[in-house]
Design an enzyme around this catalytic site. Structure first.
Site, PDB file in Angstrom:
ATOM      1  N   ARG A 262      51.729  -3.993   2.052  1.00 19.74           N
ATOM      2  CA  ARG A 262      52.979  -4.460   3.362  1.00 19.74           C
ATOM      3  C   ARG A 262      53.410  -5.572   3.682  1.00 19.74           C
ATOM      4  O   ARG A 262      52.787  -6.559   2.912  1.00 19.74           O
ATOM      5  CB  ARG A 262      51.374  -5.233   4.619  1.00 19.74           C
ATOM      6  CG  ARG A 262      50.778  -3.567   4.794  1.00 19.74           C
ATOM      7  CD  ARG A 262      49.789  -3.665   5.498  1.00 19.74           C
ATOM      8  NE  ARG A 262      48.740  -2.480   5.574  1.00 19.74           N
ATOM      9  CZ  ARG A 262      47.944  -1.984   7.347  1.00 19.74           C
ATOM     10  NH1 ARG A 262      47.213  -3.212   7.924  1.00 19.74           N
ATOM     11  NH2 ARG A 262      46.968  -1.264   6.673  1.00 19.74           N
ATOM     12  N   ARG A 277      44.958 -11.897   4.037  1.00 22.60           N
ATOM     13  CA  ARG A 277      46.722 -11.207   4.498  1.00 22.60           C
ATOM     14  C   ARG A 277      47.255 -11.344   2.826  1.00 22.60           C
ATOM     15  O   ARG A 277      47.694 -12.415   3.049  1.00 22.60           O
ATOM     16  CB  ARG A 277      46.977 -12.001   5.430  1.00 22.60           C
ATOM     17  CG  ARG A 277      48.222 -11.316   5.957  1.00 22.60           C
ATOM     18  CD  ARG A 277      48.826 -11.822   6.919  1.00 22.60           C
ATOM     19  NE  ARG A 277      47.866 -12.157   8.573  1.00 22.60           N
ATOM     20  CZ  ARG A 277      47.329 -11.144   9.434  1.00 22.60           C
ATOM     21  NH1 ARG A 277      48.256  -9.665   9.659  1.00 22.60           N
ATOM     22  NH2 ARG A 277      46.544 -11.223  10.315  1.00 22.60           N
ATOM     23  N   GLU A 349      38.462  -9.831  11.029  1.00 21.64           N
ATOM     24  CA  GLU A 349      39.304  -8.079  11.532  1.00 21.64           C
ATOM     25  C   GLU A 349      38.954  -7.601   9.473  1.00 21.64           C
ATOM     26  O   GLU A 349      39.461  -8.004   8.928  1.00 21.64           O
ATOM     27  CB  GLU A 349      40.076  -7.502  11.923  1.00 21.64           C
ATOM     28  CG  GLU A 349      40.259  -6.025  11.243  1.00 21.64           C
ATOM     29  CD  GLU A 349      41.910  -5.713  12.280  1.00 21.64           C
ATOM     30  OE1 GLU A 349      42.037  -6.551  12.647  1.00 21.64           O
ATOM     31  OE2 GLU A 349      42.458  -4.675  11.375  1.00 21.64           O
ATOM     32  N   SER A 352      39.254  -1.321  11.196  1.00 19.67           N
ATOM     33  CA  SER A 352      40.011  -0.663  12.323  1.00 19.67           C
ATOM     34  C   SER A 352      40.006   0.649  12.652  1.00 19.67           C
ATOM     35  O   SER A 352      40.603   1.290  11.590  1.00 19.67           O
ATOM     36  CB  SER A 352      41.593  -1.111  12.374  1.00 19.67           C
ATOM     37  OG  SER A 352      42.444  -0.916  13.846  1.00 19.67           O
ATOM     38  N   ARG A 391      38.945  -7.996   2.276  1.00 21.31           N
ATOM     39  CA  ARG A 391      38.313  -8.515   2.626  1.00 21.31           C
ATOM     40  C   ARG A 391      37.129  -8.589   3.187  1.00 21.31           C
ATOM     41  O   ARG A 391      36.385  -9.429   2.923  1.00 21.31           O
ATOM     42  CB  ARG A 391      38.373  -8.253   4.137  1.00 21.31           C
ATOM     43  CG  ARG A 391      40.345  -8.898   4.668  1.00 21.31           C
ATOM     44  CD  ARG A 391      40.498  -8.560   5.953  1.00 21.31           C
ATOM     45  NE  ARG A 391      42.434  -9.083   6.594  1.00 21.31           N
ATOM     46  CZ  ARG A 391      42.565  -8.873   7.389  1.00 21.31           C
ATOM     47  NH1 ARG A 391      42.331  -8.477   8.737  1.00 21.31           N
ATOM     48  NH2 ARG A 391      43.252  -9.193   7.566  1.00 21.31           N
TER      49      ARG A 391
END
Length: 424
Positions: A262, A277, A349, A352, A391
């Site tokens: 990403r 991130r 988070e 999801s 994560r």
RNA sequence: GGAGAGGUGGCUGAGCGGUCGAAAGCGGCGGUCUUGAAAACCGUUGAGGAGCAAUCCUCCGGGGGUUCGAAUCCCUCCCUCUCCGCCA
């Protein structure tokens, strides 16, 4: 993509639903486009019908040896009129399609109102955040203290938002992937798939990343124009593209481990520290394709499958329902799983889980044959992280540390790391 | 990288520029027969769109062109397969 029929027949309702996302629909423009489209389409179809009929007559006249010259004269300008009408219709269609592709999914009725993450609704908590008799370190400290995690080295190789893991930590990272895949395939009924990490634009249109979110993707230039996948959702869900499944093949449940890429273009200055991130991270993804009536339960099940991983790892987490304004583009309902991170003293988070209704299926033309109607009908698709591996690694490090900066290996991972109880 | 072949309905696979949305087979569905099933036989069966309806329109890999008329001819792009070369 929303059902075009909905846009035509129940525009006000659609606008009301989209308003919950904070989106203002220009209904006047859509209505006038629709009126124009309808008129043009009827005109084009009438001309096409006339052309077909006259051409057929010419064919028959020719076969019977009659003179076709007068017939040809009658149709002399038909082609031009048709071509002009078709061109106008095409223009309207393109405009309407572009609007259609740009509209997000309608939030499900059970989704709470709200503008952003502050309005998300907490559903439940599991586990107790650990209490430490010392000041807990964050994963960056723990990683560098032990010499397992190097961001500077990664920056030299590729720039910011990358990491180099080494030794036991790289092994633990791999163990997490293995543990997640084994759990989902052996206990939750998913079929593991290995898929391309580069995909074409069609695939990204299918799941909704294009055309709206190109800036978040890494494009690989070349004669083929491929993109690095931002999530396994893209290649795995596209396994369904342009297919009609038999009723007996449902539900389809796939799990895939892939790297994800990403650009994080919209998040400058956000989460710049550590592994939270990154431009590249590993994820184990769950994807399901189900009958429409099963979709609601499937989301609960899939979320539960992701939760199982956190529970087995003994990591405290909470489940939140995203509010309408925080919902992703293609989703109609999303549960986020947020894991407790002692280094940040907050829930972050880690998964999801979303239901997309028929939104992706319509773009993908992913269908099944409904035995009740005998007709192909759109599937419902779902996916969720089970879990984001980077994560999860962060969470394990921070939750399982001791005062010396050592890291205990969670029991379920020990078979995967040579039965060590302390990472070394 | 070089040479060749090909992309047609759920699948396999035919298809002289005209009555082709498309033969045939398989599969699916319905029926006959059977206690039931299988086999056999008969019938039926592409997708999408417009319209209250009759009906009409679009779709043979994508795009463009020729023509009164294109699955069929031309251009272009994409994809797949086979052989040779190179190679993890």
């Amino acid at each position: 993509m929303l059902d075009p029929r909905l846009l035509r027949t129940r525009l006000a309702e659609v606008a009301a639903h989209l308003a919950r996302r904070g989106l203002v629909l220009d209904t006047g423009r859509i209505e006038s486009l629709e009126t124009e489209r309808k008129g043009l389409q009827m005109q084009v179809q009438a001309l096409q019908g006339e052309r077909n009929a006259r051409s057929k007559a010419i064919g028959q006249a020719k076969a019977s040896g009659a003179d076709i010259v007068p017939l040809l004269a009658e149709v002399s300008d038909l082609g031009d009129r048709l071509k002009a009408a078709e061109a106008r219709l095409d223009e309207i269609r393109q405009t309407a399609d572009a609007i259609g592709l740009s509209l997000p999914n309608l939030p499900h009725a059970s989704v709470p109102d709200g503008r952003d993450e502050r309005d998300n609704r907490e559903e439940r908590r599991w586990g107790e955040p650990p209490s430490f008799a010392f000041q807990p370190r964050d994963h960056v400290e723990l990683g560098s203290l032990n010499g397992w995690m190097d961001f500077d080295l990664a920056a030299k190789l590729a720039g910011s938002r990358f990491v180099v893991l080494s030794g036991p930590l790289a092994g633990l990272h791999r163990a997490l992937i293995q543990f997640m895949l084994d759990t989902h395939t052996r206990e939750h009924g998913y079929t593991e798939v290995y898929v391309p990490y580069l995909v074409n634009a069609d695939s990204l249109y299918g799941t909704g990343q294009l055309p709206k979110f190109e800036q978040e993707l890494f494009k690989v230039p070349g004669e083929r124009d491929l993109y690095l996948i931002p999530t396994a959702e893209v290649p795995v869900t596209n396994l369904l593209r342009d297919r009609i499944l038999a009723a007996g093949e449902l539900p389809r449940k796939w799990v895939a481990h892939t790297p994800c890429f990403r650009s994080e273009a919209g998040s400058y200055g956000k989460d710049t520290r550590g592994m939270i991130r990154q431009h590249q991270f590993e994820k184990v993804e769950l994807v399901q394709a189900v009958r429409p009536e099963d979709a609601f339960q499937a989301l609960e099940d899939l979320t539960g499958h992701a939760e199982t991983i956190l529970q087995r790892l003994g990591l405290a987490y909470r489940v939140v329902t995203l509010c309408a304004g925080d919902l992703g583009f293609a989703a109609c309902k999303t549960y986020d799983l947020e894991v407790w991170l002692p280094g940040q003293e907050t829930y972050r988070e880690i998964s999801s889980c979303s239901s997309f209704g028929d939104f992706q299926a319509r773009r993908l033309q992913a269908r099944w044959r409904n035995p009740d109607t005998g007709k192909p009908e759109l599937l419902h698709t779902l996916n969720g992280s089970g879990l984001a591996v980077g994560r999860t690694l962060v969470a394990v490090l921070e939750n399982y540390q001791d005062s010396d900066g050592r890291v205990i290996v969670p029991e379920v991972l020990r078979p995967y790391v040579g039965w060590q109880d302390v990472l070394a």
